[in-house]
Each structure stands twice: as structure tokens, then as C-alpha cells.
Design an enzyme around this catalytic site. Structure first.
Site, PDB file in Angstrom:
ATOM      1  N   VAL A  17     -38.074 -10.527 -18.386  1.00 44.87           N
ATOM      2  CA  VAL A  17     -37.688 -11.349 -19.546  1.00 44.87           C
ATOM      3  C   VAL A  17     -38.930 -11.868 -20.287  1.00 44.87           C
ATOM      4  O   VAL A  17     -38.967 -11.893 -21.526  1.00 44.87           O
ATOM      5  CB  VAL A  17     -36.772 -12.519 -19.115  1.00 44.87           C
ATOM      6  CG1 VAL A  17     -36.360 -13.351 -20.314  1.00 44.87           C
ATOM      7  CG2 VAL A  17     -35.525 -11.986 -18.403  1.00 44.87           C
ATOM      8  N   GLY A 130     -26.749 -13.332 -21.102  1.00 44.94           N
ATOM      9  CA  GLY A 130     -27.798 -12.641 -21.852  1.00 44.94           C
ATOM     10  C   GLY A 130     -27.780 -12.960 -23.330  1.00 44.94           C
ATOM     11  O   GLY A 130     -28.019 -14.097 -23.732  1.00 44.94           O
ATOM     12  N   GLU A 186     -30.997  -9.111 -10.394  1.00 46.38           N
ATOM     13  CA  GLU A 186     -31.892 -10.184  -9.960  1.00 46.38           C
ATOM     14  C   GLU A 186     -32.906  -9.625  -8.958  1.00 46.38           C
ATOM     15  O   GLU A 186     -32.699  -8.551  -8.384  1.00 46.38           O
ATOM     16  CB  GLU A 186     -31.079 -11.290  -9.283  1.00 46.38           C
ATOM     17  CG  GLU A 186     -30.084 -11.971 -10.188  1.00 46.38           C
ATOM     18  CD  GLU A 186     -30.741 -12.635 -11.382  1.00 46.38           C
ATOM     19  OE1 GLU A 186     -31.545 -13.544 -11.198  1.00 46.38           O
ATOM     20  OE2 GLU A 186     -30.455 -12.216 -12.520  1.00 46.38           O
ATOM     21  N   ASP A 197     -24.585 -15.030  -9.106  1.00 55.21           N
ATOM     22  CA  ASP A 197     -25.122 -15.082 -10.466  1.00 55.21           C
ATOM     23  C   ASP A 197     -24.009 -15.482 -11.456  1.00 55.21           C
ATOM     24  O   ASP A 197     -24.207 -16.354 -12.306  1.00 55.21           O
ATOM     25  CB  ASP A 197     -25.727 -13.710 -10.813  1.00 55.21           C
ATOM     26  CG  ASP A 197     -26.333 -13.689 -12.200  1.00 55.21           C
ATOM     27  OD1 ASP A 197     -27.475 -14.143 -12.346  1.00 55.21           O
ATOM     28  OD2 ASP A 197     -25.643 -13.240 -13.130  1.00 55.21           O
ATOM     29  N   LYS A 201     -23.629 -19.151 -13.692  1.00 61.25           N
ATOM     30  CA  LYS A 201     -23.342 -19.161 -15.132  1.00 61.25           C
ATOM     31  C   LYS A 201     -22.041 -19.922 -15.410  1.00 61.25           C
ATOM     32  O   LYS A 201     -21.937 -20.683 -16.372  1.00 61.25           O
ATOM     33  CB  LYS A 201     -23.245 -17.725 -15.645  1.00 61.25           C
ATOM     34  CG  LYS A 201     -24.588 -16.991 -15.586  1.00 61.25           C
ATOM     35  CD  LYS A 201     -24.444 -15.497 -15.757  1.00 61.25           C
ATOM     36  CE  LYS A 201     -25.798 -14.803 -15.711  1.00 61.25           C
ATOM     37  NZ  LYS A 201     -25.719 -13.344 -15.646  1.00 61.25           N
TER      38      LYS A 201
HETATM   39  N1  HSE Z   1     -28.888 -10.223 -13.074  1.00 66.01           N
HETATM   40  C1  HSE Z   1     -28.281 -10.745 -14.246  1.00 66.01           C
HETATM   41  C2  HSE Z   1     -27.114  -9.860 -14.641  1.00 66.01           C
HETATM   42  C3  HSE Z   1     -29.284 -10.823 -15.353  1.00 66.01           C
HETATM   43  O1  HSE Z   1     -27.056  -8.740 -14.140  1.00 66.01           O
HETATM   44  O2  HSE Z   1     -26.268 -10.271 -15.419  1.00 66.01           O
HETATM   45  C4  HSE Z   1     -28.820 -11.584 -16.559  1.00 66.01           C
HETATM   46  O3  HSE Z   1     -28.482 -12.892 -16.246  1.00 66.01           O
END
Ligand code: HSE
Length: 405
Positions: A17, A130, A186, A197, A201
Site C-alpha cells: 500500500v 479498499g 494480509e 479481516d 472492517k
Molecule cells: N487482505 C485484505 C483483503 C486487503 O483481501 O481484502 C484489503 O483490506
């Protein structure tokens, strides 16, 4: 406060990133922003983007103590290092843009307090979905009591894997390796696959949707690690797909729930056609029924575009107000909500761990067996040990909790 003429950025992290951000910033002619210093773990490591070696450092103090730096962009992997950097910066009144969902989801109440105490800002749209501007939209546009549900695919890597396995019949391990190679996963891909993940979020989204913080430790989170060929054939026979879905949903006028779980998705649903590393979020509310946001959820440039958007917003002194957290009559979190689930297992003894309210279908064969039935979220959480230790795949069969719009 007057906006700065030029943003002088201290950048933490030059991984996928961070490098994407340098490329995105180079395309942004109106950013009035420059990167003054970059802090990395290893200054000698070769990079794909050209950076002035004189601005590289491995000492965070070179950024945090630099009075010329008026914005920090933090895009490192390690949540603990991220926490130390972000809290130190906020205490000093330096605004921060961060993409670290694990760190933010775990520490959001403290981070909100620090922003208020130091009269500064932490922006983190890049932490969730994203390139999709979900946080700022929930914060600004959906500032009302009408929201019923925010639900969707929040993790690009698991969606990429499921798409490859479902659409192309690719082996699971090969699809995972490809998601890693493309920079979606990740550093520890089990975070993607086990659902954490998506969970992080979802916790952040819930704060901006409903004004309520729920600790990730208190939320049901099931991933896709145990999916089998049997599960895939079961879904295919019905012309469904399996997607890893995160949802926060009002179940009554006074209560809501949230959870992450694989879900059977029929072709009529918006998220059915969200494939590969794309994310898709459905926002449902009273008066407007459904709205759908779709975009790339992982990868260097899509995530960097969201970081850049927060950087630009900061040029105009934008900050989250967290208004909904002080609203009267905020809904309360409940896990006493019944889901309809498909539970596939190989050892029948595992069923003892699950307290179903009712079972509507049973199937037994030499290779795999399943039940379909109603069970509370609380009961699934209580069976957590069994779920972790045995070959069991659970999949949500979606239903409306509060059927109105
Ligand atoms: N590892 C995360 C995904 C990256 O695959 O969505 C973006 O947050």
C-alpha cells in the site's frame, strides 16, 4: 484552523500500500502534498518504486518529532507498531491517515478519545473495502435513523479464492497463493480466510453506521477455511455461490446484530456478481430500500486511492464527528438472534455441541453429512471450540430480520 498550504507527509510503511500511495500521489496534480520522510523497518531493502534514499529512516522519532510534518500516513502491517505510532502522533496533535483495520477495530474507543483530546483527526476509509468510500458515506450521508442493514463482501482475498474455486474449479491452495502473489492477502493470510479481516472492517463500519462500538472478541466470525468440494457441489446444484459475507443488521427497532459467515448467495442478489478481489456492500434502509456500492477491495492502487482521498480530505480539515455515538436511542447489540444455517460435518459427534432450535433437513452419507436448521448466534459462538477443532463448515442461509423498507 486554517488548512495548510502544503501537506508535508511522514509515511510509515513502504509495502504494497505504501508503494501504491507513492504512485497514486504522483498522479494527483492537485494534492499539494509531498512526502517528507518515510519510516521503514529496513532502509536497505530494494523497492519497486523510486524513492529518494535520503528521506528513508528506520526511526519513528524522525517523523513524529519533526515539526515540519503536518500529516502522518500509516500503512504498516503490524497492528501493535501501528497502535504505538498512531497514538503517539494523535497525542502530539498530528493528524493521521491509516489503513490498519486490526489496530483500529481493537482500539477505536481510545482513538476517538485521543482525537477529541488533542483536537486532531484520524481518517481511515482505506481500512474498509479498499477503494469503496464506505466509511465517509456512512458517516456523512447516512446520518439518520433509517439504516436497517449494511451487508456485503468486505474481504478481497477470500472472495478472489472463492471466485477461482467456484468459477474456474481451481484448487483452493493455488487460488490462495495467487491472492498472495497479487498483493491482496494480509501478511498472515489466515486473517483473510478465517474471516478476521472482514470482522475488523465490520466493527469499524458498525461505529459509522449505528454509532455503536462492539469489540471484535464479542462477534461471531466464521471463515472459509473448512469449505469442501461437497459444499461447493451443494451450492452449485442449487445455482448458488458461496461468499464470505459480513453484516450488521437491525433485528428490531431497538436491537441489532453483526456477524461474519459464509453465505449461500442466489443469482438475484447484488453480491452474486461481485467476484475476484472486488468488494460489494449493500446498504438497506427504510424509505430507500437498497443501495449498492461496488469496487476493488484489495491491491496496491485501489487501497492507495482511498488513502489519497483521506489525504485530500485532510487538506480541507475533514474529520469524523462520530455524531451517531451520542444519539439517543441507539440500538443495543444482541446475539440472541436465530440464523438458518447449513452445517456440514464428517464426525456426527460434533452435532452435540450445537443447540439447534429446530432442524428442517438432515442428510447423511459416507463422505459428508449436513443438517439445516435454526440456531442462535449465541449458540454458534458457544460451539466455537468444536468449530475450530473439527472438519465442520457452516454457511448462512439468508433471511430478513426486519422485513421493511
Ligand atoms: N487482505 C485484505 C483483503 C486487503 O483481501 O481484502 C484489503 O483490506
Amino acid at each position: 484552523m486554517t488548512p495548510p498550504d502544503t501537506l508535508k507527509i511522514g509515511l510509515f510503511g513502504l509495502g504494497t500500500v505504501g508503494q501504491g500511495f507513492i504512485r497514486a500521489l504522483a498522479l494527483a496534480r492537485n494534492a499539494h502534498a509531498e512526502i517528507s520522510r518515510i519510516c521503514v523497518r529496513n532502509v536497505a531493502k530494494p523497492r519497486r518504486v523510486a524513492v529518494n534514499p535520503n528521506i528513508l529512516t528506520d526511526n519513528p522519532d524522525d517523523i513524529i518529532n519533526d515539526p515540519g510534518i503536518n500529516l502522518i500516513v500509516e500503512v504498516i502491517d503490524d497492528p501493535e507498531a501501528s497502535y504505538r505510532i498512531v497514538t503517539r502522533a494523535l497525542r502530539r496533535g498530528i493528524p493521521v491517515v491509516s489503513g490498519n483495520k486490526a489496530m483500529i477495530a481493537r482500539h477505536l474507543p481510545e482513538l476517538i478519545r485521543l482525537q477529541r483530546e488533542a483536537d486532531t483527526a484520524l481518517l481511515y476509509d482505506a481500512s474498509s473495502c479498499g477503494s469503496i468510500p464506505i466509511i465517509r458515506n456512512l458517516e456523512e450521508y447516512y446520518d439518520n435513523d433509517l439504516l436497517l442493514e449494511v451487508k456485503g463482501i468486505l474481504n478481497g482475498s477470500s472472495n478472489y479464492i472463492l471466485s477461482r474455486v467456484f468459477d474456474l474449479g481451481a484448487p483452493y491452495a493455488e487460488a490462495l497463493a495467487e491472492a498472495q502473489r497479487l498483493g491482496f492477502a494480509e501478511a498472515d493470510p489466515s486473517f483473510d480466510i478465517l474471516g478476521f479481516d472482514s470482522l475488523f472492517k465490520l466493527v469499524i463500519i458498525t461505529v459509522h453506521a449505528l454509532g455503536v462500538y462492539v469489540s471484535p472478541d464479542d462477534v461471531l466470525c466464521q471463515g472459509i477455511a473448512d469449505i469442501s468440494d461437497f459444499d461447493i457441489s451443494y451450492a452449485r446444484d442449487k445455482r448458488w455461490k458461496i461468499k464470505l459475507v459480513a453484516q450488521v443488521v437491525k433485528v428490531s427497532d431497538t436491537e441489532f446484530t453483526l456477524f461474519v459467515m459464509p453465505e449461500f448467495v442466489s443469482p438475484q442478489k447484488y453480491i452474486y456478481s461481485v467476484d475476484n478481489e472486488y468488494n460489494g456492500v449493500v446498504i438497506r434502509g427504510e424509505c430507500y430500500d437498497r443501495q449498492f456500492m461496488f469496487g476493488k477491495g484489495a491491491g496496491a492502487l485501489p487501497t492507495a486511492s482511498s488513502i489519497l482521498s483521506d489525504v485530500m480530505a485532510r487538506r480541507h480539515l475533514y474529520r469524523y464527528e462520530y455524531k451517531k455515538m451520542s444519539y439517543i436511542g441507539r440500538p443495543a447489540y444482541t446475539r440472541q438472534v436465530e440464523l438458518l444455517i447449513y452445517l456440514r460435518y464428517s464426525d456426527p459427534a460434533v452435532l452435540e455441541a450445537f443447540t439447534f432450535t429446530s432442524i428442517s433437513e438432515r442428510y447423511t452419507s459416507a463422505t459428508a453429512s449436513y443438517v439445516i436448521g435454526r440456531i442462535t448466534i449465541e449458540s454458534i459462538i458457544a460451539a466455537g471450540d468444536t468449530l475450530r477443532r473439527h472438519d465442520v463448515f457452516v454457511c448462512n442461509i439468508p433471511q430478513f430480520f426486519l422485513d421493511r423498507d
